[in-house]
Write an enzyme that holds these catalytic residues in place. Structure first.
Site, PDB file in Angstrom:
ATOM      1  N   LYS A  72      29.268   0.718  35.981  1.00 27.08           N
ATOM      2  CA  LYS A  72      28.011   0.385  35.299  1.00 27.08           C
ATOM      3  C   LYS A  72      28.353   0.162  33.839  1.00 27.08           C
ATOM      4  O   LYS A  72      28.969   1.019  33.209  1.00 27.08           O
ATOM      5  CB  LYS A  72      26.982   1.503  35.440  1.00 27.08           C
ATOM      6  CG  LYS A  72      25.678   1.169  34.690  1.00 27.08           C
ATOM      7  CD  LYS A  72      24.535   2.089  35.048  1.00 27.08           C
ATOM      8  CE  LYS A  72      24.542   3.354  34.244  1.00 27.08           C
ATOM      9  NZ  LYS A  72      23.259   4.106  34.383  1.00 27.08           N
ATOM     10  N   HIS A 142      10.375   7.938  29.194  1.00 28.62           N
ATOM     11  CA  HIS A 142      10.512   6.980  30.295  1.00 28.62           C
ATOM     12  C   HIS A 142      10.966   7.668  31.587  1.00 28.62           C
ATOM     13  O   HIS A 142      10.394   7.461  32.661  1.00 28.62           O
ATOM     14  CB  HIS A 142      11.508   5.902  29.869  1.00 28.62           C
ATOM     15  CG  HIS A 142      11.758   4.852  30.893  1.00 28.62           C
ATOM     16  ND1 HIS A 142      10.803   3.944  31.269  1.00 28.62           N
ATOM     17  CD2 HIS A 142      12.851   4.573  31.645  1.00 28.62           C
ATOM     18  CE1 HIS A 142      11.302   3.146  32.203  1.00 28.62           C
ATOM     19  NE2 HIS A 142      12.540   3.515  32.440  1.00 28.62           N
ATOM     20  N   SER A 204      15.780  14.006  24.694  1.00 29.63           N
ATOM     21  CA  SER A 204      16.964  13.619  23.906  1.00 29.63           C
ATOM     22  C   SER A 204      17.292  14.709  22.889  1.00 29.63           C
ATOM     23  O   SER A 204      17.779  14.409  21.808  1.00 29.63           O
ATOM     24  CB  SER A 204      16.692  12.317  23.148  1.00 29.63           C
ATOM     25  OG  SER A 204      16.035  11.395  23.964  1.00 29.63           O
ATOM     26  N   MET A 224      18.463  17.566  32.765  1.00 29.19           N
ATOM     27  CA  MET A 224      18.813  16.174  33.024  1.00 29.19           C
ATOM     28  C   MET A 224      19.019  15.342  31.755  1.00 29.19           C
ATOM     29  O   MET A 224      19.519  14.228  31.818  1.00 29.19           O
ATOM     30  CB  MET A 224      17.710  15.536  33.870  1.00 29.19           C
ATOM     31  CG  MET A 224      17.416  16.250  35.169  1.00 29.19           C
ATOM     32  SD  MET A 224      18.857  16.478  36.228  1.00 29.19           S
ATOM     33  CE  MET A 224      19.280  14.790  36.621  1.00 29.19           C
ATOM     34  N   GLY A 225      18.616  15.857  30.604  1.00 29.95           N
ATOM     35  CA  GLY A 225      18.652  15.028  29.396  1.00 29.95           C
ATOM     36  C   GLY A 225      19.999  14.993  28.702  1.00 29.95           C
ATOM     37  O   GLY A 225      20.345  14.012  28.052  1.00 29.95           O
ATOM     38  N   THR A 226      20.774  16.071  28.837  1.00 30.34           N
ATOM     39  CA  THR A 226      22.034  16.162  28.093  1.00 30.34           C
ATOM     40  C   THR A 226      23.137  15.379  28.787  1.00 30.34           C
ATOM     41  O   THR A 226      23.654  15.819  29.812  1.00 30.34           O
ATOM     42  CB  THR A 226      22.438  17.644  27.905  1.00 30.34           C
ATOM     43  OG1 THR A 226      21.401  18.302  27.175  1.00 30.34           O
ATOM     44  CG2 THR A 226      23.739  17.764  27.139  1.00 30.34           C
ATOM     45  N   ASP A 227      23.456  14.224  28.218  1.00 29.12           N
ATOM     46  CA  ASP A 227      24.478  13.356  28.803  1.00 29.12           C
ATOM     47  C   ASP A 227      25.479  12.881  27.755  1.00 29.12           C
ATOM     48  O   ASP A 227      26.179  11.900  27.955  1.00 29.12           O
ATOM     49  CB  ASP A 227      23.814  12.161  29.502  1.00 29.12           C
ATOM     50  CG  ASP A 227      22.910  11.372  28.560  1.00 29.12           C
ATOM     51  OD1 ASP A 227      22.793  11.754  27.377  1.00 29.12           O
ATOM     52  OD2 ASP A 227      22.322  10.370  29.000  1.00 29.12           O
ATOM     53  N   LYS A 231      24.378  16.879  22.511  1.00 30.48           N
ATOM     54  CA  LYS A 231      23.005  17.057  23.003  1.00 30.48           C
ATOM     55  C   LYS A 231      22.866  18.446  23.637  1.00 30.48           C
ATOM     56  O   LYS A 231      23.856  19.017  24.130  1.00 30.48           O
ATOM     57  CB  LYS A 231      22.655  15.995  24.038  1.00 30.48           C
ATOM     58  CG  LYS A 231      22.259  14.654  23.444  1.00 30.48           C
ATOM     59  CD  LYS A 231      21.725  13.780  24.557  1.00 30.48           C
ATOM     60  CE  LYS A 231      21.340  12.408  24.103  1.00 30.48           C
ATOM     61  NZ  LYS A 231      20.990  11.540  25.236  1.00 30.48           N
TER      62      LYS A 231
HETATM   63  P1  NAD Z   1      12.749   8.377  26.017  1.00 26.52           P
HETATM   64  O1  NAD Z   1      13.196   7.880  24.698  1.00 26.52           O
HETATM   65  O2  NAD Z   1      11.818   7.569  26.825  1.00 26.52           O
HETATM   66  O3  NAD Z   1      12.097   9.839  25.852  1.00 26.52           O
HETATM   67  C1  NAD Z   1      12.756  10.795  25.033  1.00 26.52           C
HETATM   68  C2  NAD Z   1      12.222  12.176  25.309  1.00 26.52           C
HETATM   69  O4  NAD Z   1      12.929  13.104  24.472  1.00 26.52           O
HETATM   70  C3  NAD Z   1      10.757  12.350  24.963  1.00 26.52           C
HETATM   71  O5  NAD Z   1      10.244  13.408  25.744  1.00 26.52           O
HETATM   72  C4  NAD Z   1      10.797  12.740  23.476  1.00 26.52           C
HETATM   73  O6  NAD Z   1       9.661  13.440  23.063  1.00 26.52           O
HETATM   74  C5  NAD Z   1      12.022  13.643  23.477  1.00 26.52           C
HETATM   75  N1  NAD Z   1      12.750  13.643  22.206  1.00 26.52           N
HETATM   76  C6  NAD Z   1      13.064  12.589  21.416  1.00 26.52           C
HETATM   77  N2  NAD Z   1      13.784  13.006  20.360  1.00 26.52           N
HETATM   78  C7  NAD Z   1      13.902  14.349  20.478  1.00 26.52           C
HETATM   79  C8  NAD Z   1      14.524  15.360  19.709  1.00 26.52           C
HETATM   80  N3  NAD Z   1      15.188  15.063  18.580  1.00 26.52           N
HETATM   81  N4  NAD Z   1      14.455  16.640  20.134  1.00 26.52           N
HETATM   82  C9  NAD Z   1      13.827  16.953  21.279  1.00 26.52           C
HETATM   83  N5  NAD Z   1      13.223  16.030  22.064  1.00 26.52           N
HETATM   84  C10 NAD Z   1      13.264  14.750  21.665  1.00 26.52           C
HETATM   85  O7  NAD Z   1      14.111   8.675  26.820  1.00 26.52           O
HETATM   86  P2  NAD Z   1      14.312   8.748  28.385  1.00 26.52           P
HETATM   87  O8  NAD Z   1      14.751   7.426  28.871  1.00 26.52           O
HETATM   88  O9  NAD Z   1      13.171   9.417  29.019  1.00 26.52           O
HETATM   89  O10 NAD Z   1      15.615   9.691  28.457  1.00 26.52           O
HETATM   90  C11 NAD Z   1      15.502  11.069  28.177  1.00 26.52           C
HETATM   91  C12 NAD Z   1      16.891  11.664  28.113  1.00 26.52           C
HETATM   92  O11 NAD Z   1      17.538  11.566  29.384  1.00 26.52           O
HETATM   93  C13 NAD Z   1      17.827  10.972  27.134  1.00 26.52           C
HETATM   94  O12 NAD Z   1      18.557  11.975  26.428  1.00 26.52           O
HETATM   95  C14 NAD Z   1      18.746  10.166  28.002  1.00 26.52           C
HETATM   96  O13 NAD Z   1      19.995   9.930  27.403  1.00 26.52           O
HETATM   97  C15 NAD Z   1      18.852  11.082  29.197  1.00 26.52           C
HETATM   98  N6  NAD Z   1      19.289  10.455  30.444  1.00 26.52           N
HETATM   99  C16 NAD Z   1      20.080  11.170  31.266  1.00 26.52           C
HETATM  100  C17 NAD Z   1      20.506  10.637  32.453  1.00 26.52           C
HETATM  101  C18 NAD Z   1      21.365  11.446  33.392  1.00 26.52           C
HETATM  102  O14 NAD Z   1      21.845  10.916  34.384  1.00 26.52           O
HETATM  103  N7  NAD Z   1      21.532  12.714  33.150  1.00 26.52           N
HETATM  104  C19 NAD Z   1      20.116   9.338  32.807  1.00 26.52           C
HETATM  105  C20 NAD Z   1      19.266   8.635  31.975  1.00 26.52           C
HETATM  106  C21 NAD Z   1      18.853   9.203  30.789  1.00 26.52           C
END
Ligand code: NAD
Length: 326
Positions: A72, A142, A204, A224-227, A231
């Site tokens: 990817k 998202h 994020s 799931m957010g920490t990638d 982070k």
């Molecule tokens: P998004 O930009 O649509 O949403 C971001 C989210 O994080 C919102 O809830 C926002 O309020 C919050 N946020 C933004 N800045 C912040 C900060 N400084 N401190 C705390 N919270 C904060 O993003 P998304 O597409 O929903 O992705 C969310 C996270 O998931 C991202 O970190 C992205 O990299 C990660 N992600 C992980 C995987 C995986 O496989 N693990 C896959 C896709 C995305």
């Protein structure tokens, strides 16, 4: 030399073809293959390109069981929202493992969301208590909406509680809960911990949003957010206090949620188990109703290949594949 027919699957077709059920099956199977040693992720490349503040990279691997080889390519373009585009952009390239020829080009934006939601959903199926009733959502961007839809399919949830650092984003998540027929309550972080039986973090964040003391015994947490290095979504003490599972241990300690607990000496890498071993029956998973289980979903390339291969196969099967000669 024979013509090489490459299947092309655009975004809208991926959305029509690949259901949450398909994504769940693809991700569960590839985690199982990783657990058996039949599938391997290759080192991740991720670089700031020095233009448009973009991060660009590759996630690649080979699943010998599913015969999926590829990568990817994509990343993050923060200015895209102003252009009406998704900030995360990606495309999957699938190759024939026997010849190395390009087989398919599959749009990756929808698939990334659905495969990430499938990963936490797989963790809930295999690790959450059967009697889980309250789902806690930390994050409302998202991905959160995809996460919510996939999670509620795993247990008989009766309520969703949610917290987000930007509360103005919560109504969109509430609308999804309402559509799913679930009561929704915006709560504090402490209240979320006190109520939730299953928690998904999908932000994020670069600092802990949940502390160990706030979490009930028996909770399952999918981080799931920490990638990325740096982070962080939860307290390292919470990670250390849980039975920890992940998609891939090497990636988890390097750029996943466990990076902080391991770096601080609170958690031994050897105590982290691949979820594939639970799926395969080689690890018992949860070992008591009071245990906190934590799944660190870092997001591996093999997940992307698995869902992209599903998209390409369904497109071909249904006669909807566009092909180009290459
Ligand atoms: P998004 O930009 O649509 O949403 C971001 C989210 O994080 C919102 O809830 C926002 O309020 C919050 N946020 C933004 N800045 C912040 C900060 N400084 N401190 C705390 N919270 C904060 O993003 P998304 O597409 O929903 O992705 C969310 C996270 O998931 C991202 O970190 C992205 O990299 C990660 N992600 C992980 C995987 C995986 O496989 N693990 C896959 C896709 C995305």
């Amino acid at each position: 030399m024979t013509d090489n027919q490459v299947v092309v699957v655009p975004e809208d077709l991926c959305q029509e073809l690949v259901s949450r059920t398909d994504a769940f099956a693809a991700v569960e199977q590839v985690f199982a293959a990783m657990g058996r040693g039949d599938a391997r992720n290759f080192p991740v490349v991720r670089e700031a390109i020095g233009h448009a503040e973009a991060l660009f990279g590759f996630k690649s691997g080979f699943d010998k069981a599913g015969m999926a080889l590829g990568l990817k390519a994509g990343g993050f373009w923060p200015g895209n929202a102003d252009r009406g585009l998704t900030n995360h952009q990606s495309t999957v390239f699938l190759f024939d493992p026997d010849t190395g020829r390009l087989k398919a080009l599959v749009a990756g934006n929808y698939l990334t969301a659905v495969r990430t939601a499938a990963a936490s959903s797989v963790s809930i199926r295999h690790l959450a208590r059967d009697d889980a009733k309250v789902l806690g959502m930390v994050g409302a961007g998202h991905q959160a909406q995809f996460q919510l839809r996939a999670a509620v399919e795993q247990r008989s949830f009766e309520k969703v509680v949610a917290w987000n650092p930007h509360p103005d984003m919560l109504p969109k998540l509430e609308a999804v809960a309402t559509e799913l027929g679930l009561p929704f309550e915006a709560v504090s972080q402490q209240e979320l911990g006190a109520q939730a039986d299953v928690i998904i973090t999908i932000t994020s964040a670069f600092e802990p949003l949940l502390m160990l003391d706030w979490i009930k015994p028996g909770t399952h947490i999918a981080c799931m957010g920490t990638d990325t290095k740096g982070k962080q979504e939860v307290d390292p003490e919470l990670v250390a206090g849980a039975r920890v599972f992940t998609d891939e241990v090497a990636q988890s300690v390097q750029l996943g949620e466990t990076q902080h607990a391991v770096a601080q000496g609170l958690l031994d890498e050897g105590a982290i188990s691949p979820i594939g071993k639970v799926i395969n029956g080689d690890h018992p998973g949860r070992q008591g109703d009071d245990e906190i289980t934590l799944f660190d979903g870092t997001g591996v390339g093999l997940q992307d290949l698995a869902v992209a291969a599903t998209a390409a196969a369904l497109a071909a099967k249904q006669g909807r594949a566009q092909t180009v000669s290459l």
